[in-house]
Design an enzyme around this catalytic site. Structure first.
Site, PDB file in Angstrom:
ATOM      1  N   TYR A  70      -4.929  14.520  -3.069  1.00 38.04           N
ATOM      2  CA  TYR A  70      -4.374  13.792  -4.214  1.00 38.04           C
ATOM      3  C   TYR A  70      -3.334  14.639  -4.941  1.00 38.04           C
ATOM      4  O   TYR A  70      -2.215  14.180  -5.207  1.00 38.04           O
ATOM      5  CB  TYR A  70      -5.488  13.389  -5.171  1.00 38.04           C
ATOM      6  CG  TYR A  70      -5.011  12.607  -6.370  1.00 38.04           C
ATOM      7  CD1 TYR A  70      -4.744  11.241  -6.265  1.00 38.04           C
ATOM      8  CD2 TYR A  70      -4.806  13.222  -7.604  1.00 38.04           C
ATOM      9  CE1 TYR A  70      -4.292  10.518  -7.357  1.00 38.04           C
ATOM     10  CE2 TYR A  70      -4.353  12.511  -8.698  1.00 38.04           C
ATOM     11  CZ  TYR A  70      -4.098  11.162  -8.574  1.00 38.04           C
ATOM     12  OH  TYR A  70      -3.646  10.444  -9.658  1.00 38.04           O
ATOM     13  N   LYS A  92       0.876  13.917  -5.345  1.00 36.02           N
ATOM     14  CA  LYS A  92       1.578  13.814  -6.629  1.00 36.02           C
ATOM     15  C   LYS A  92       2.651  14.896  -6.758  1.00 36.02           C
ATOM     16  O   LYS A  92       3.696  14.672  -7.373  1.00 36.02           O
ATOM     17  CB  LYS A  92       0.584  13.877  -7.780  1.00 36.02           C
ATOM     18  CG  LYS A  92      -0.383  12.687  -7.806  1.00 36.02           C
ATOM     19  CD  LYS A  92       0.344  11.342  -7.837  1.00 36.02           C
ATOM     20  CE  LYS A  92      -0.610  10.176  -7.971  1.00 36.02           C
ATOM     21  NZ  LYS A  92       0.092   8.865  -8.047  1.00 36.02           N
TER      22      LYS A  92
END
Length: 256
Positions: free
Chosen positions: A161, A165
């Site tokens: 994750y 990002k």
């Protein structure tokens, strides 16, 4: 007669999107849903994308002016074809995102592909389709990616994750550089934990939430409107000279 809170926010911020066409991905729930609704209430002709028909049905019932489409953005070729069929947009919000939580050494290829396909590859594909139309029509435009404060610091068990990002933030800068000469602005917002329904559930345990809250100088998590209003501002002419920023919406977490 009580005025609609969201309309008053548009007026308070002196932001209107009349005559603009906006696309919001991940619009079925949470932040994306709220962004789509406020764009519509601020005058934009708004198109909402989700992979879940039931979420779009409830969105349509709540905000009938919004056009809804079920599109699986994780499949590049079919998503591209479906997006191209939607026509030209002046505004884009890339909000669709997923996560898989696991220690770094236990992340599987399937975990990796699932998160990267939605959080980065799909965002890249959507942005490419929309930006190409903006360039061809010489219309200019504004694009906002919903990134995360997790791009700026490591989080245990969030290796994939956080990486996605970080990739989104890097792409934001490249898009700003390449698309800026075409009057297309690209920015990102980087919120901390946000109190959507899912966020409230995920952070309801004080043992989990207190350590993070203690690091936020303002002493609270982000509310949905904190993120939505930052996105609206970046999309608007009020931010006409803002291009290539990754805007923290995290109460000071990153400077604490």
């Amino acid at each position: 007669m009580k005025r609609n809170k969201t309309i008053s926010i548009c007026e308070k911020m002196d932001i209107q999107f009349k005559g603009k066409r906006a696309l919001v991905t991940g619009a079925g729930k949470g932040i994306g849903r709220a962004i789509a609704m406020k764009l519509a209430l601020c005058g934009a002709e708004t198109v909402a994308i989700s992979r879940t028909q039931a979420d779009l049905d409830s969105l349509k019932a709540e905000s009938p002016s919004i056009e809804t489409h079920v599109i699986d953005l994780s499949v590049w070729s079919s998503a591209k074809k479906a997006l191209e069929a939607l026509g030209h947009f002046d505004l884009l919000v890339n909000n669709a995102g997923v996560s898989r939580i696991a220690p770094f050494t236990e992340v599987t290829e399937e975990d990796f592909d699932y998160v990267f396909n939605t959080n980065f590859k799909a965002l890249f594909n959507v942005s490419q389709v929309v930006a190409k139309s903006m360039k061809e029509k010489k219309s200019g435009g504004a694009i906002v990616h919903v990134s995360s404060a997790a791009s700026k610091q490591g989080l245990n068990n969030h290796a994939v994750y956080c990486s996605t990002k970080g990739a989104v933030d890097s792409l934001t800068m490249v898009m700003a550089l390449e698309l800026g000469p075409h009057k297309i602005r690209t920015n990102a917002v980087n919120p901390t934990a946000t109190m959507t329904d899912m966020g409230k559930y995920a952070w309801s345990d004080p043992q989990k939430s207190k350590p993070l809250l203690n690091r936020i100088p303002l002493g609270r998590f982000a509310e949905v409107d904190d993120v939505v209003e930052a996105v609206l501002w970046l999309l608007s002419d009020r931010a006409s000279y803002i291009n290539g920023v990754t805007l923290p919406v995290e109460g000071g977490l990153l400077v604490a």
